[in-house]
Design an enzyme around this catalytic site. Structure first.
Site, PDB file in Angstrom:
ATOM      1  N   LYS A 193     -11.837  20.416   7.811  1.00  0.00           N
ATOM      2  CA  LYS A 193     -12.971  20.412   6.793  1.00  0.00           C
ATOM      3  C   LYS A 193     -12.602  20.663   5.482  1.00  0.00           C
ATOM      4  O   LYS A 193     -11.918  21.379   5.070  1.00  0.00           O
ATOM      5  CB  LYS A 193     -14.185  21.471   7.234  1.00  0.00           C
ATOM      6  CG  LYS A 193     -14.883  21.204   8.340  1.00  0.00           C
ATOM      7  CD  LYS A 193     -15.987  22.436   8.492  1.00  0.00           C
ATOM      8  CE  LYS A 193     -16.961  21.922   9.657  1.00  0.00           C
ATOM      9  NZ  LYS A 193     -17.739  23.138   9.920  1.00  0.00           N
ATOM     10  N   GLY A 346      -1.546  28.361  11.798  1.00  0.00           N
ATOM     11  CA  GLY A 346      -1.266  28.481  13.243  1.00  0.00           C
ATOM     12  C   GLY A 346      -1.215  27.038  13.706  1.00  0.00           C
ATOM     13  O   GLY A 346      -0.228  26.761  14.493  1.00  0.00           O
TER      14      GLY A 346
END
Ligand code: 3PG
Ligand code: MG
Length: 392
Positions: A193, A346
């Site tokens: 996003k 991550g």
């Protein structure tokens, strides 16, 4: 960054409380990725070599405040840490009122978030932590964006508060990449996003020469230029923002090279059939799930001529093999580049591990949220308090 450093602090025979970020993935009682544990070994070894009594604090997950959740015990971390260190590091379940530990040995204190007041940076709790030690070492870069009792409050009250070598190394790598980077500075920002990475995109566009976008972010940029993206993940409410970001880039001669070809699928699944198309030919029932091979090669070429590379976020759904080629090409491109390269987050770390390119990346950050907040230009509260202490 003007902070007292652990390496310049006398630890000999002292009680040393070290805040690390050992918030690692655990499945069925076993640590599944030990990158964050390996990253703290040097800090702990150094303190042990100084014959310090070493108490290590960390959080794991997000337990209910004040409750001991057996699923979020640090016991599996203690096991892995002991193996990697080659020395037993026992877990201490109750530790806040005093820890028993011989000089030259270390203990791991149970999940700090089991304690009431940790998340709220409670002063009384912070004072109790400070009372445990002669020296407090903040080394948890990945939690430095949180003002909690064990990352921030304790640093106010400890007799001595300093920065550990992992924290210092992370901050130096970020400063090298952002402050006066070797040019051209190329950033890669992937992920789903624009809205969640908006501050990062804004901040990077003040500095970069090229901004490579991927994932849903690229789809939104493509749609903003009038490309039909079919059923792709795309934020229609962010199209104006995407246009403004492209204008901002143009105004300072920075480039946002958008994908010219893409890999599409009709379903989001490991079994989905993948087709390569020019961006102008994405069909109404298709989803863009990766950048195409031409785009990936073009990005890789940009990386070869870069002086500095900052990488956050995969450019495709690399969990599915057929949509992972773009991210693989980027990973190999960053690794092959002679640029100073910094990667964080991550998913990015998972991609680096998957494609085995660790050795080609100059600095792999242990931070996710903290990495992004630093890039955004935000002050990390756990660093700010150390700076305050250093000013005296
Ligand atoms: C992380 O994994 O990003 C850090 O350990 C911080 O964890 P938190 O988001 O639960 O504070
Ligand atoms: Mg390299």
């Amino acid at each position: 960054m003007k902070v007292l450093r652990m390496m310049d602090t006398d630890l000999r025979n002292k009680r040393v409380l070290i805040r690390e970020d050992l918030n690692v993935p655990v499945q069925e009682g076993v640590v599944t990725s030990d990158a964050r544990i390996r990253a703290v070994l040097a800090t702990i070894r150094y303190a042990l070599d100084q014959h310090a009594r070493v108490f290590i604090m960390s959080h794991l997950g997000r337990p209910q405040e004040g409750q001991e959740d057996p699923k979020l015990t640090l016991a599996p971390v203690a096991v892995r840490l002991s193996e990697l260190l080659g020395k037993p590091v026992p877990l201490r379940k109750s530790w806040i009122d005093g820890v028993d530990c011989a000089p030259g040995s270390a203990v791991l204190c149970e999940n700090v978030r089991f304690l009431k007041g940790e998340k709220k940076d409670d002063e009384q709790l912070a004072r109790r932590m400070a009372a445990l030690c002669d020296v407090f070492v903040m080394d948890a870069f990945a939690t430095a964006h949180r003002a909690e009792a064990s990352t921030h409050g304790v640093a106010n009250y400890a007799a001595v508060a300093c920065a550990g070598p992992l924290l210092v190394g992370e901050l130096e790598a970020l400063e090298r990449a952002l402050k006066e980077p070797a040019r051209p500075l190329v950033a890669i920002v992937g992920g789903s996003k624009v809205s969640t990475k908006l501050m990062v995109l804004e901040a990077l566009l003040d500095r970069v020469d090229k901004l490579i976008v991927g994932g849903g972010i690229a789809n939104t940029f493509l749609a903003a230029t009038g490309v039909h993206v079919g059923r792709s993940l795309c934020e229609t409410e962010m199209l104006d923002v995407a246009r403004r970001l492209m204008d901002k880039a143009r105004a300072r001669d920075a480039e946002i090279p958008l994908p010219t070809d893409v890999v599409v699928g009709r379903e989001f699944a490991a079994t989905a059939h993948a087709d390569v198309r020019p961006v102008s030919e994405v069909r109404g029932d298709e989803m863009i799930l990766d950048i195409g091979p031409d785009t990936a090669d073009r990005c890789s070429a940009l990386l070869q001529s870069a002086g500095t590379v900052i990488w956050n976020g995969p450019v495709g759904v690399f969990e599915f093999e057929q949509f992972g080629e773009g991210t693989r090409t980027i990973a190999l491109g960053v690794a092959r580049s002679k640029a100073f390269s910094l990667a964080g987050g991550g998913d990015t770390l998972a991609a680096i591990e998957k494609y085995g390119v660790e050795d080609g990346i100059s600095y792999i950050s242990t931070g996710g949220g903290a990495f992004l907040e630093f890039v955004e230009g935000k002050t990390l509260p756990a660093v700010a308090v150390l700076e305050l202490r250093a000013r005296g």
